[in-house]
Design a protein around this motif. Sequence first.
Motif, mmCIF file in Angstrom:
data_model
loop_
_atom_site.group_PDB
_atom_site.id
_atom_site.type_symbol
_atom_site.label_atom_id
_atom_site.label_comp_id
_atom_site.label_asym_id
_atom_site.label_seq_id
_atom_site.Cartn_x
_atom_site.Cartn_y
_atom_site.Cartn_z
ATOM 1 N N VAL A 129 62.923 14.741 22.992
ATOM 2 C CA VAL A 129 63.720 15.268 21.882
ATOM 3 C C VAL A 129 64.008 16.755 22.087
ATOM 4 O O VAL A 129 65.140 17.230 21.885
ATOM 5 N N ALA A 130 62.971 17.510 22.501
ATOM 6 C CA ALA A 130 63.155 18.955 22.700
ATOM 7 C C ALA A 130 64.170 19.231 23.816
ATOM 8 O O ALA A 130 65.065 20.095 23.663
ATOM 9 N N SER A 132 66.561 17.277 24.907
ATOM 10 C CA SER A 132 67.895 16.859 24.473
ATOM 11 C C SER A 132 68.508 17.887 23.526
ATOM 12 O O SER A 132 69.709 18.192 23.603
ATOM 13 N N THR A 133 67.667 18.434 22.635
ATOM 14 C CA THR A 133 68.171 19.441 21.699
ATOM 15 C C THR A 133 68.614 20.697 22.435
ATOM 16 O O THR A 133 69.685 21.271 22.143
ATOM 17 N N TYR A 136 71.880 20.008 24.205
ATOM 18 C CA TYR A 136 73.024 19.993 23.296
ATOM 19 C C TYR A 136 73.414 21.413 22.890
ATOM 20 O O TYR A 136 74.607 21.752 22.801
ATOM 21 N N ALA A 137 72.398 22.255 22.617
ATOM 22 C CA ALA A 137 72.694 23.646 22.263
ATOM 23 C C ALA A 137 73.405 24.361 23.407
ATOM 24 O O ALA A 137 74.365 25.132 23.187
ATOM 25 N N PHE A 159 75.636 16.939 15.914
ATOM 26 C CA PHE A 159 74.210 16.851 16.220
ATOM 27 C C PHE A 159 73.488 15.981 15.192
ATOM 28 O O PHE A 159 72.569 15.214 15.539
ATOM 29 N N SER A 160 73.885 16.086 13.919
ATOM 30 C CA SER A 160 73.263 15.262 12.876
ATOM 31 C C SER A 160 73.532 13.780 13.127
ATOM 32 O O SER A 160 72.648 12.935 12.910
ATOM 33 N N ALA A 163 71.238 12.721 15.785
ATOM 34 C CA ALA A 163 69.873 12.610 15.265
ATOM 35 C C ALA A 163 69.685 11.318 14.479
ATOM 36 O O ALA A 163 68.632 10.664 14.566
ATOM 37 N N TRP A 166 69.172 8.514 16.913
ATOM 38 C CA TRP A 166 67.799 8.541 17.425
ATOM 39 C C TRP A 166 66.823 7.972 16.388
ATOM 40 O O TRP A 166 65.946 7.182 16.726
#
Length: 419
Positions: A129-130, A132-133, A136-137, A159-160, A163, A166
């Motif tokens: 998750v980290a 992927s975040t 994306y950023a 992004f929401s 999420a 996921w």
Amino acid sequence: MKFNEAPWRTRVLRAPLGWWRARDGYVKDRALAALLTVLAFVPTLSAIGAQLGDLPVRRADALGVALTLAQCLPLAIRSRWPALCLAVVGTAFAVHQALACPPTFGTVGIYLALYAAGAHQVRFRGGLVAMSTVGYAALAVVLHSLGSPQRALDYLAFFSALALIWLAGTGVRRWRAEEAERRRLAAEVATAAERARIARELHDVVTHHVTAMVVQADAAQFLLPAAPERATEGLTAISGTGRRALTELRYLLGVLEATGESASADRARVDRAPALGKVVDLVEQARLSGQPVEWTEQGEQRPQAVDVELAAYRVVQEALTNALKYATGRRTAVLVRYGDEHIEIEVTTDGPGDGRTATAPVPTAPVSQEPRIPGLSGGRGLNGLRERVRMLDGELVAGAGPDGGFSVRALIPSRPAQE
């Protein structure tokens, strides 16, 4: 004809759906990857794909085709290696958006890969998750530096959505885990119930016949010096008791070997099963062991279901066994009353202070006059009987009488046998 058309269509659709459900998960993933690859090159579906950045679209080229394939084909391993699938598809999606390649339906692969990671990834979920975040950023920063008209809220909204996908996969994963745990617990409960049933059956068979054989052997030993001819009768009774025990054990083993079948499925096993009609044999066996037993039968006996007849038989068997063990030589009365809705069974054993006497066919060794209460001295017989009768929606009550005797009363609902 119109009324029969719908069921016919249902049958036509049911066959392929059943075939698809029976396929392995990896086969389904490969089929999904192949289908998405084909649809990715259908021009009319290109507007449905995921789009981020809104940069000026470049001309179609080999690089765009390669990036499209990279977003579709890795889905073939989405269940087996979900993290690797997400890494490849996510990287291809980011490069595809940063280079402003022509839109394609294949970009839907990012949704499918993210859902698969949430549903199937086992280890390092937090790290995935980290990463992927962060990825994306970084993509959002690159798109902004390339002149994308998207605002921060637009990137946050996309992004929401990712999420939520996921979390949907995570929810499915949790549901599957809970369902597997429920199945495991149900299997453990079924195994424990089966073990308890086997223990009850073995207790009923072994304890009764072994107790009778021990009492008969003691009586024969007691008679041997003074009346050898009567001792011979006792030995004959021991032989008959042993044969009956072997017959019931063979029936029990036959039921245990009948995996997946009902105990009533095999006619031969049903014929060997202990039944109400064989209760008289129990009474005669107790009499041969030296127990004075009075047998009373009221009402019309009708064929009952196997489990009903077996439960009634076991009630009388356990009660007579307790009488032989704890009240040898004392009068025992067995009453079986057949009603329209219930079968009532009552077995009463006199206490040492009752005062009534009865002549036993075979003398027995002397016993203590101290009353012992069956079921309260550590045995599992009465508890097993209560459970057996309760499973048939019946009731069993056992307790001591005022004279120091003991009584067992059972009320079992009638259930006629199916022809």
